[in-house]
Design a protein around this motif. Structure first.
Motif, PDB file in Angstrom:
ATOM      1  N   THR A   1     -59.045-113.321  53.916  1.00  0.00           N
ATOM      2  CA  THR A   1     -59.849-113.793  52.774  1.00  0.00           C
ATOM      3  C   THR A   1     -59.115-113.700  51.448  1.00  0.00           C
ATOM      4  OG1 THR A   1     -60.799-111.593  52.437  1.00  0.00           O
ATOM      5  CG2 THR A   1     -61.972-113.110  53.938  1.00  0.00           C
TER       6      THR A   1
ATOM      7  N   VAL B   1     -58.390-116.942  49.354  1.00  0.00           N
ATOM      8  CA  VAL B   1     -59.578-117.652  48.838  1.00  0.00           C
ATOM      9  C   VAL B   1     -60.219-116.844  47.726  1.00  0.00           C
ATOM     10  CG1 VAL B   1     -61.914-118.447  49.424  1.00  0.00           C
ATOM     11  CG2 VAL B   1     -60.005-118.869  50.984  1.00  0.00           C
ATOM     12  N   GLU B   2     -60.331-115.531  47.965  1.00  0.00           N
ATOM     13  CA  GLU B   2     -61.022-114.698  46.983  1.00  0.00           C
ATOM     14  C   GLU B   2     -60.180-114.455  45.733  1.00  0.00           C
ATOM     15  OE1 GLU B   2     -63.664-111.965  50.053  1.00  0.00           O
ATOM     16  OE2 GLU B   2     -61.789-111.193  49.236  1.00  0.00           O
TER      17      GLU B   2
ATOM     18  N   THR C   1     -57.217-116.269  44.521  1.00  0.00           N
ATOM     19  CA  THR C   1     -56.202-117.304  44.394  1.00  0.00           C
ATOM     20  C   THR C   1     -55.439-117.148  43.087  1.00  0.00           C
ATOM     21  OG1 THR C   1     -57.610-118.782  45.654  1.00  0.00           O
ATOM     22  CG2 THR C   1     -55.791-119.772  44.451  1.00  0.00           C
TER      23      THR C   1
ATOM     24  N   PHE D   1     -58.009-121.214  56.978  1.00  0.00           N
ATOM     25  CA  PHE D   1     -58.761-122.121  56.101  1.00  0.00           C
ATOM     26  C   PHE D   1     -59.306-123.297  56.888  1.00  0.00           C
ATOM     27  CE2 PHE D   1     -58.648-126.020  53.472  1.00  0.00           C
ATOM     28  CZ  PHE D   1     -59.719-125.727  52.643  1.00  0.00           C
TER      29      PHE D   1
ATOM     30  N   TYR E   1     -68.585-116.496  49.475  1.00  0.00           N
ATOM     31  CA  TYR E   1     -67.262-116.814  50.007  1.00  0.00           C
ATOM     32  C   TYR E   1     -67.142-118.275  50.372  1.00  0.00           C
ATOM     33  CZ  TYR E   1     -63.033-116.710  52.809  1.00  0.00           C
ATOM     34  OH  TYR E   1     -61.787-116.962  53.303  1.00  0.00           O
TER      35      TYR E   1
ATOM     36  N   LEU F   1     -66.511-120.148  47.319  1.00  0.00           N
ATOM     37  CA  LEU F   1     -65.109-120.020  46.922  1.00  0.00           C
ATOM     38  C   LEU F   1     -64.209-120.852  47.843  1.00  0.00           C
ATOM     39  CD1 LEU F   1     -64.857-116.194  46.173  1.00  0.00           C
ATOM     40  CD2 LEU F   1     -64.813-118.049  44.515  1.00  0.00           C
ATOM     41  N   GLU F   2     -64.529-120.860  49.112  1.00  0.00           N
ATOM     42  CA  GLU F   2     -63.721-121.606  50.072  1.00  0.00           C
ATOM     43  C   GLU F   2     -63.816-123.101  49.821  1.00  0.00           C
ATOM     44  OE1 GLU F   2     -62.718-121.106  54.773  1.00  0.00           O
ATOM     45  OE2 GLU F   2     -64.818-121.008  54.145  1.00  0.00           O
TER      46      GLU F   2
ATOM     47  N   GLN G   1     -64.189-124.409  46.891  1.00  0.00           N
ATOM     48  CA  GLN G   1     -63.396-124.679  45.690  1.00  0.00           C
ATOM     49  C   GLN G   1     -61.897-124.370  45.881  1.00  0.00           C
ATOM     50  OE1 GLN G   1     -65.201-122.209  42.744  1.00  0.00           O
ATOM     51  NE2 GLN G   1     -67.225-123.198  42.862  1.00  0.00           N
ATOM     52  N   PHE G   2     -61.574-123.752  47.033  1.00  0.00           N
ATOM     53  CA  PHE G   2     -60.187-123.303  47.261  1.00  0.00           C
ATOM     54  C   PHE G   2     -59.158-124.431  47.223  1.00  0.00           C
ATOM     55  CE2 PHE G   2     -56.793-122.571  50.420  1.00  0.00           C
ATOM     56  CZ  PHE G   2     -56.094-121.608  49.726  1.00  0.00           C
TER      57      PHE G   2
ATOM     58  N   ALA H   1     -58.442-125.170  43.646  1.00  0.00           N
ATOM     59  CA  ALA H   1     -57.752-124.039  43.006  1.00  0.00           C
ATOM     60  C   ALA H   1     -56.298-123.951  43.468  1.00  0.00           C
ATOM     61  CB  ALA H   1     -58.507-122.744  43.329  1.00  0.00           C
ATOM     62  N   LEU H   2     -56.076-124.148  44.775  1.00  0.00           N
ATOM     63  CA  LEU H   2     -54.705-124.079  45.289  1.00  0.00           C
ATOM     64  C   LEU H   2     -53.844-125.187  44.698  1.00  0.00           C
ATOM     65  CD1 LEU H   2     -52.646-122.858  47.227  1.00  0.00           C
ATOM     66  CD2 LEU H   2     -53.534-124.375  49.025  1.00  0.00           C
TER      67      LEU H   2
END
Length: 1226
Positions: A86, A89-90, A92, A149, A161, A164-165, A167-168, A171-172
C-alpha cells in the motif's frame, strides 16, 4: 505542484508490528553499469544491465519485474520501513519527495566533491548507496504497478484506500512528470558530469559524477518503463495529470508524457553522438561507435526493443519512425520539430553523421532481448530513409568528395549485410557511378592504400571481383578496414553483388538491374572511357557475370568492348584482354567451354603480334605493344594453370600470333615467352598424367576418356606447331637464353608422355630426336646442354626407357655430352680469367648434371664393376671425370674375352667422342685455365686408358693426341699446362707401347720423340736442383715402388738421355752437361731399381765424362752418379760380379784404351775403389791392351803407361799384385 519538502520530514509510523519489518532483498535491481567494461567496442553488454538481467524480456512478456523481490510485508525504502502492498498508493508524494531528496544529495555530493584521494573511497561508497536507493525505489514502483495495482473503474468508492487508489494513476503521472523536470535533458548535463562517459580504467573507486550520470540513464529508462506498464494496467484508459491542465494549458497524459520524454531522450542521445562524431575519422566509421559508453548502447537497444514491441502490440510508431523525423531535418539543415526535442547541436557534416549513427543503430538489431549477439534480425529494415540518404549522397549538387562518398557507401554496404539488399538503393548508386565511371575514386590523404588494389593479372582481377561478391560480416575486421583498401566504386560493387545474389534464379529484380546497367553503355560511352573507367567497366561486368547468367553477361561485355576503336592505346588493349581472360577464367570455374571467347581473343592477339613483328613498326610503338602482349602471356598462363583438365578449348588461345611474336622478341621479351611456354607445357603434362593415373575407366565410359585425350592432343599440337620450330632454329645460338633449355626439356617430356603428338619429322623416336638436337649435338652451347639434360636425367621413367649398352646409346651419348661440357667449362670466362655470368651458370648447372650422370645405370654399373661405387657426396665435375675415366680403364683392364674388350673399347671411344675437337678452342685461344684442364683431362685418358688406346680401334686417336698436343710444330709459350700433365702422357704412352702388337714400334718411337723433346725443352741451361727436381719427365718416370711399367719408362728415358744428351762426338764439351747429370742423378736416386741392365745403361757415358771432362762440377756429378750406379749394381749382385757392369766397363776399355790410355786407367781407379771385383775381371784384357800398345809403338816398355796401369792394379788386391809381379818380370 506538491508541497515543499524539507530534509527533516519524518514518514508516518507503520500500523504493522516491528517484527514484521524486513530489509530489502540482498539482490540489487538491474541498472546501467559499465563499471567493469574493458572495451567500449565489445559486443557483449553488461550482465548487470536491464538486458543481461532479463528486465526487458520480463517487461515485454508482461511478467513480474522482480519476482524474487519485495515479497515481505514491509519494505525499506530510503531508510524507512513501508507497507509493501500500500505504500506507493498511500504515500505517493512522500516517496517521490524522498526520491528527489536522495537525488539532490547525490547532485550535492558531485558538486562538493574534490580531488582529494583520501576522500575518494568514501565518496564512491556514499554515491553508490544513494544511487542504489533511487534505483531500488524505481524498481519498487515497477513491481507495485505490476503486482499490487488494479485500476478502479467504479467512481463510487467508499473506502479511503480505494479513493486513493483511484487517484493513484494521476498522482503517479504527475510525479513522473516532476521527475523528468528534476533530471532535465541528458545533453544539458554539466560538462563535468558528461565527462564521466569517457572515463577509462575505472578501477574500484568511481567518482560521484559517474554514479550521477548513470542514475540519469536509469531514471530516463525507468520513466518510460513505468509509463509503459501503467498504460498496460489502465487497459487503454487515458490517464490525465489534472494538476497541470490549467497551469500549462496542455493536456498532459500518460501517452503524451511517454512520447515527449521518448523524443527528448532520442534527441539527447543523438546530440551526444554528434559530439563524438567530430572526433571520428572516415577510416574509423565502423570501428568507432556513436555510443559514449556501453550503457548508452544498451539504452538504445532497450528503446529499440520497446518501440518495436509497442509498434506490433499497440500499433504505435516503430523505432525508425521516431528516428527518421529526428535525423531528416538535420540532413536538410532545418530545425527539428519542437515535439521531437528541439534542434540538435551544430554538426559540421550532418549527412555523414546521419549515415554513421544510422548504420550503428541498425547494427543494434543483431542483439537479442538478453543482450547477446545473434544472427537473426530483430530490427526491421528502413530502406526508405536509406534510399533518401543515398539520393542526398549521389546528388551532383552536393559536391561530395570521394572520402565522404566512400564512407556513405560503406555504411550502405553494412546495411545491405544487415538487411535484405534493396534494388532501389542499387539503382540510385548505379545512376551516380555510371556518370562517374572515369573517376579515380581516390582519397589523397590515404596515399597508396587508398587507391585500391591494382589488378595486374586476369586472376587478380577475378579475385577482386570474387572478393566483391563475398563481403565480410558487418562486425569483421576486414569489413571495418574496407574504407582503406577499397574505393567507393568497389564498395558499390559489393552492394550490387549482394543485390544480384539474393535472386539467383534470374528473376525480375535481377533482370531489372542488368537492364539498367546495360542501358548506360553505348558506343559513344565506351569510346569515352579512360583507362581507369575501362578497368571499372571490366570489374563491374565481372561482378555481374559471377552473380547472374555468365553467358549473357560475357556476350554483352564482348559486344560492348567491340565498340572500342581498333587503334586504341596499348594500355586499353591490355585492360581489355585482361578482362576477357578473367571472363575465360570464370567460364573455366563453371566448367563451360571457352572456345568462342578464346577464338575472338586470339584473333585480336594475332593482329597485335603482326604489328609487333612488322619491320615498319617504330621502336617506341613496339615497346608500347609489348605491354598488352606480355599481359596476354600472363593471362593465358593463368588460364592454363587454373584449368582442371584442359578440356574446354583452351588451345585456341595458342594461335598463329606466336609465329609472329617469337622472332620479333628481344632477349628479355623472349625470356617472358619461354617462361610462359614452360608453364603451359608443365600444366599439359600434369593434367595428362593425372588423367592417365586416375582410377580405371569402365568400358561404358571410354568415350569421355578418348575425348579428354583428344583435347590434350589438340593443346600439344598447338604447342608443336607454333613454338617448337622456333626453338629448333634457336638451339645453335652462341648466346642462347637459359630458358630455352627449360622449354626444350618440356617438349622432350611432352614427347615422352604423348609421343603421337610430336610432328612427323621427329618420328619414330621423338624423345631421342629432340635429345640429339638439344643435348647430344656437339654444336650446342654448354650453357644450354647443362641446363637441358638435368631436366631429363632426373626423370627415372625416361632414363629407364633410354637404357641400353650398345654404342651410341642414349646414356652413352649423355655421358659424352657431359664430358664435353666438363672440358669446355672454362670457355665462357672473361678474358681476365674472372667468371662471367654465363660461366657461373654453366658451373652450377654442370654440378647438377654431374650428379645425375653418375646416377645413370650405365655409369653406375661401370663404377661398381671398377670397385668405385657412386659417391654419396656431390663431386666436383673434374674430380668426377677423373673417377669415371679411371673406372672405365679399370673395367677394361679386368676384361679377359677379346669380344668384351672390343665392345668396351668401342663404348669408351663413344664416351669421349672427338676429344681433341672439344679442347681445340683452348689451344687456339691460349686460355691458360682451359689449357690446363684440357691437357690434364686428355692426359688422364692417355694414362688410365693406355691398354685400350693401344688397340687398333683407338690407336689413331692416340696418335692424334700425340701429334696434336705433345708434338705440335711449335710449342706454346705458356707451357705450364703441358708441364703439369706431361707425366700422365709419358706413363700412358709407355704402357701403350708395351702392349700394342701392331703399332708397338711406332708408339715407342712416339714415346722417345716426346721424351727427347721435353727433356730438352724443360732442362735448364745451368744446373738448378729446384728446376731439375720438378722436371715433368723426371716426375713421370719416378715412382715410390718399382714396377715393370715404371721401369720400362725409365729405360726409355735413360736411352733417350744417353743417346741424345751424353754422346761425346768430339773434344768439345756437351751443352748443359751438368744439368743432364743432375737430372740423371735425381732419376736414379728417386727410384730403387735393382735391374743391372737398366742401371748400367748410362755407365759408358758416365765413364767418358770422367775421362774427358775436367770441370769440377761435372766431375763431381759424374762421380756421384757413377758411385750410385756401381753401388746399386753391387747390391743387386751379391754373390758374383755384376756381368752387365763388367761388360760396360770392358766395352769402355776397348773403345778408349788405344787413344786415352792413361785417362782410362784413372777412370778405372774410381771404379776400382767402388767395386774392385768388376775391375779385376778386366785385368787380362787391360794387360793385353797394354802390351799391344807397346808393341805397336815399337819402343819397348812404356814406363809412364805401365806406372799408371800398376797404380790401378795396386787397388785390386792380390790379383793386382800378382799382375804387377808378372809385368815387372817381363
Amino acid at each position: 505542484m506538491a508541497e515543499e519538502f524539507s530534509e527533516s520530514l519524518t514518514p508516518p509510523v507503520s500500523p504493522f508490528a516491528a517484527d514484521s519489518q524486513c530489509d530489502l532483498a540482498a539482490t540489487r535491481p538491474p541498472c546501467f553499469s559499465c563499471f567493469e567494461a574493458k572495451d567500449e567496442q565489445a559486443a557483449a553488454l553488461s550482465p548487470e544491465g536491464y538486458l543481461g538481467r532479463g528486465s526487458l524480456k520480463r517487461l515485454l512478456l508482461r511478467l513480474d519485474p522482480a519476482p524474487a523481490e519485495f515479497e515481505t510485508d514491509t519494505v525499506e525504502i530510503f531508510g524507512f520501513p513501508w507497507v509493501t502492498e500500500t505504500a506507493l498508493v498511500e504515500s505517493t508524494k512522500l516517496l517521490f519527495g524522498l526520491f528527489r531528496q536522495t537525488f539532490y544529495k547525490l547532485e550535492t555530493l558531485v558538486q562538493s566533491s574534490s580531488h582529494d584521494f583520501g576522500q575518494a573511497g568514501n565518496l564512491h561508497y556514499e554515491s553508490e548507496d544513494l544511487r542504489q536507493q533511487c534505483v531500488s525505489f524505481l524498481q519498487y514502483v515497477k513491481v507495485f504497478l505490476h503486482r499490487y495495482f488494479e485500476p478502479c473503474l467504479d467512481a463510487a468508492q467508499s473506502h479511503p484506500y480505494e479513493q486513493l487508489e483511484q487517484q493513484f494513476p494521476t498522482a503517479l503521472l504527475e510525479e513522473l512528470f516532476a521527475v523528468t523536470l528534476l533530471t532535465g535533458r541528458l545533453k544539458d548535463l554539466p560538462a563535468g558530469v558528461q565527462a564521466a562517459f569517457s572515463m577509462q580504467n575505472h578501477g574500484k573507486i568511481i567518482p560521484p559524477s559517474w554514479h550521477l550520470l548513470h542514475l540519469h540513464l536509469d531514471i530516463h529508462w525507468s520513466v518510460l518503463e513505468i509509463l509503459h506498464v501503467l498504460a498496460h494496467k489502465m487497459q487503454g484508459q487515458v490517464v490525465y495529470a489534472h494538476r497541470f491542465v490549467n497551469l500549462t494549458g496542455e493536456n498532459l497524459t500518460d501517452t503524451s508524457l511517454f512520447e515527449e520524454h521518448l523524443a527528448s531522450l532520442l534527441c539527447d542521445l543523438t546530440a551526444l553522438a554528434s559530439g563524438k562524431y567530430s572526433k571520428v575519422r572516415p577510416t574509423e566509421t565502423l570501428s568507432s561507435s556513436p555510443f559514449l559508453c556501453l550503457c548508452t548502447k544498451e539504452l538504445w537497444v532497450l528503446l529499440m526493443f520497446l518501440l518495436q514491441y509497442r509498434n506490433k502490440a499497440l500499433r504505435t510508431q516503430s523505432f525508425w519512425s521516431y528516428v527518421n523525423p529526428l535525423l531528416k531535418p538535420l540532413v536538410d539543415g532545418q530545425p527539428a520539430p519542437e515535439h521531437l526535442g528541439g534542434p540538435l547541436t551544430h554538426c559540421k557534416d550532418p549527412l555523414g553523421f546521419t549515415w554513421w549513427l544510422f548504420t550503428h543503430l541498425a547494427m543494434l538489431g543483431q542483439y537479442s532481448r538478453n543482450g547477446t549477439m545473434q544472427n537473426e534480425k530483430c530490427l526491421e529494415d528502413n530502406w526508405t530513409f536509406v534510399e533518401w540518404l543515398l539520393k542526398k549522397t549521389c546528388d551532383p549538387k552536393g559536391g561530395l568528395a570521394e572520402e565522404q562518398i566512400r564512407m556513405h557507401v560503406h555504411c550502405c554496404l553494412s546495411l545491405c549485410l544487415l538487411w535484405e539488399p534493396s534494388t532501389a538503393a542499387v539503382s540510385t548508386l548505379w545512376e551516380f557511378y555510371s556518370r562517374n565511371l572515369n573517376s579515380s575514386f581516390a582519397v589523397p590523404w590515404l596515399g597508396v592504400s587508398g587507391l585500391g588494389t591494382v589488378c595486374k593479372t586476369p586472376l587478380a582481377l577475378l579475385e577482386q571481383a570474387r572478393s566483391c561478391c563475398c563481403p565480410g560480416a558487418p562486425r569483421s575486421p576486414g569489413h571495418a578496414q574496407l574504407y582503406r583498401s577499397a574505393s567507393s566504386f568497389h564498395i558499390f560493387l559489393r552492394v550490387l553483388a549482394l543485390c544480384l545474389g539474393q535472386d539467383r534464379a534470374g528473376g525480375a529484380p535481377q533482370r531489372q538491374i542488368k537492364g539498367r546497367i546495360y542501358s548506360k553503355f553505348s558506343k559513344k560511352k565506351m569510346q569515352e572511357l579512360s583507362e581507369g573507367g575501362l578497368m571499372n567497366f571490366l570489374l563491374l561486368f565481372l561482378v555481374v557475370a559471377r552473380q547472374a547468367e555468365l553467358e549473357d553477361v560475357a556476350s554483352r561485355a564482348c559486344e560492348l568492348l567491340g565498340f572500342l576503336p581498333a587503334n586504341c592505346p596499348p594500355a586499353h588493349r591490355t585492360l581489355v584482354w585482361r578482362g576477357q581472360l578473367s571472363l575465360l577464367l570464370l567460364f573455366q570455374e563453371r566448367g563451360l567451354d571457352v572456345g568462342a571467347q578464346a577464338t575472338c581473343l586470339a584473333s585480336s592477339f594475332n593482329e597485335t603480334a603482326k604489328e609487333f613483328y612488322s619491320k615498319t613498326t617504330e621502336a617506341s610503338r613496339r615497346l608500347a605493344l609489348w605491354g598488352p602482349l606480355g599481359s596476354y602471356l600472363e593471362g593465358v598462363a593463368e588460364v592454363f594453370e587454373t584449368s582442371a583438365g584442359l578440356g574446354l578449348s583452351e588451345e585456341k588461345l595458342l594461335g598463329e600470333g606466336f609465329d609472329w611474336l617469337l622472332p620479333a622478341c628481344r632477349q628479355s621479351e623472349l625470356n617472358s615467352v619461354l617462361g610462359f611456354l614452360q608453364i603451359v607445357l608443365a600444366q599439359l603434362r600434369r593434367v595428362h598424367q593425372r588423367s592417365v593415373q586416375s582410377a580405371p575407366i569402365p568400358a561404358w565410359a571410354l568415350a569421355p576418356a578418348s575425348v579428354i585425350k583428344e583435347r590434350h592432343l589438340a593443346v600439344a599440337s598447338a604447342l608443336w606447331v607454333h613454338f617448337f620450330p622456333f626453338l629448333r632454329n634457336l638451339r645453335l645460338s652462341q648466346t642462347p637464353p637459359a630458358q630455352l633449355a627449360d622449354a626444350a626439356a618440356g617438349f622432350t617430356l611432352l614427347a615422352f608422355d604423348l609421343p603421337s603428338s610430336a610432328p612427323q619429322d621427329l618420328q619414330p623416336n621423338p624423345v631421342q630426336t629432340i635429345m640429339q638436337l638439344f643435348g647430344w649435338d656437339d654444336m650446342v652451347h654448354p650453357l644450354l646442354v647443362t641446363r637441358y639434360l638435368p631436366h631429363l636425367l632426373q626423370n627415372s621413367e625416361l632414363v629407364s626407357s633410354l637404357s641400353g649398352a650398345a654404342p651410341g646409346s642414349a646414356q652413352g651419348l649423355s655421358v659424352r655430352t657431359w664430358i664435353r661440357c666438363v672440358l669446355q667449362q672454362h670457355l665462357h670466362k672473361n678474358p681476365d680469367g674472372t667468371e662471367s655470368k654465363t660461366a657461373r651458370a654453366v658451373g652450377q648447372q654442370l654440378c647438377e648434371l654431374t650428379r645425375l650422370v653418375l646416377r645413370l645405370p650405365e655409369v653406375d654399373g661401370i663404377l661398381q664393376r671398377a670397385g668405385l661405387p657412386s659417391p654419396a657426396a656431390r663431386l666436383e665435375p673434374t674430380a668426377a671425370l677423373e673417377t669415371f675415366v679411371k673406372a672405365v680403364g679399370s673395367v677394361y683392364s679386368g676384361l679377359q674375352l677379346l669380344s668384351e674388350r672390343s665392345a668396351m673399347a668401342t663404348r669408351a671411344l663413344d664416351y669421349i667422342g672427338d676429344v681433341l675437337k672439344h679442347v681445340k678452342p683452348y689451344i687456339v685461344s691460349k686460355h691458360q685455365e682451359g689449357m690446363q684442364l684440357a691437357y690434364w683431362a686428355v692426359g688422364c685418358v692417355v694414362k688410365h686408358w693406355s691398354p685400350l688406346l693401344a688397340t687398333s680401334k683407338a690407336q689413331q686417336l692416340l696418335f692424334r693426341i700425340v701429334d696434336g698436343l705433345l708434338l705440335p710444330p711449335k710449342l706454346p709459350q705458356q707451357d705450364r699446362a703441358l708441364r703439369d700433365s706431361l707425366p700422365l702422357y709419358l706413363q700412358g704412352l709407355s704402357v701403350a707401347s708395351g702392349v700394342s702388337q701392331s703399332q708397338g714400334a711406332g708408339l715407342k718411337q712416339q714415346l722417345r720423340s716426346v721424351t727427347r723433346r721435353y727433356l730438352d725443352h724443360f732442362l735448364p741451361a745451368s744446373p738448378s736442383l729446384g728446376v731439375v727436381a720438378n722436371h715433368p719427365v723426371l716426375l713421370g718416370a719416378c715412382e715410390g715402388a718399382p714396377t715393370a711399367r715404371g721401369a720400362a719408362l725409365r729405360r726409355t728415358v735413360l736411352e733417350v738421355l744417353c743417346e741424345n744428351f751424353l754422346q761425346f762426338k768430339s773434344h768439345a764439351p756437351l751443352p748443359r752437361l751438368a744439368s743432364v747429370l743432375m737430372f740423371l742423378l735425381e732419376l736414379l736416386r728417386r727410384n730403387t731399381d735393382t735391374d743391372a741392365s737398366l742401371l748400367t745403361l748410362p755407365l759408358p757415358a758416365l765413364l767418358r765424362c770422367l775421362m774427358l771432362v775436367s770441370e769440377p762440377t761435372v766431375r763431381k756429378m759424374s762421380t756421384d752418379v757413377l758411385q750410385l750406379v756401381v753401388e746399386r749394381c753391387v747390391a743387386a749382385s751379391t754373390e758374383t760380379p755384376c756381368e752387365p757392369m763388367i761388360a760396360a766397363l770392358r766395352s769402355f776399355v776397348e773403345e778408349n784404351v788405344g787413344v786415352y790410355d792413361r785417362q782410362v786407367y784413372v777412370v778405372l781407379e774410381t771404379v776400382a775403389v767402388l767395386d774392385p771385383a768388376a775391375v779385376r775381371a778386366l785385368i787380362p784384357g787391360l794387360t793385353l791392351s797394354l802390351r799391344s800398345t807397346e808393341h805397336k809403338r815399337g819402343l819397348g816398355k812404356n814406363i809412364t803407361l805401365r806406372s799408371a796401369y800398376m797404380k790401378l792394379l795396386s787397388l785390386l788386391g792380390q790379383s793386382g799384385q800378382e799382375e804387377i809381379s808378372r809385368l815387372e818380370s817381363d
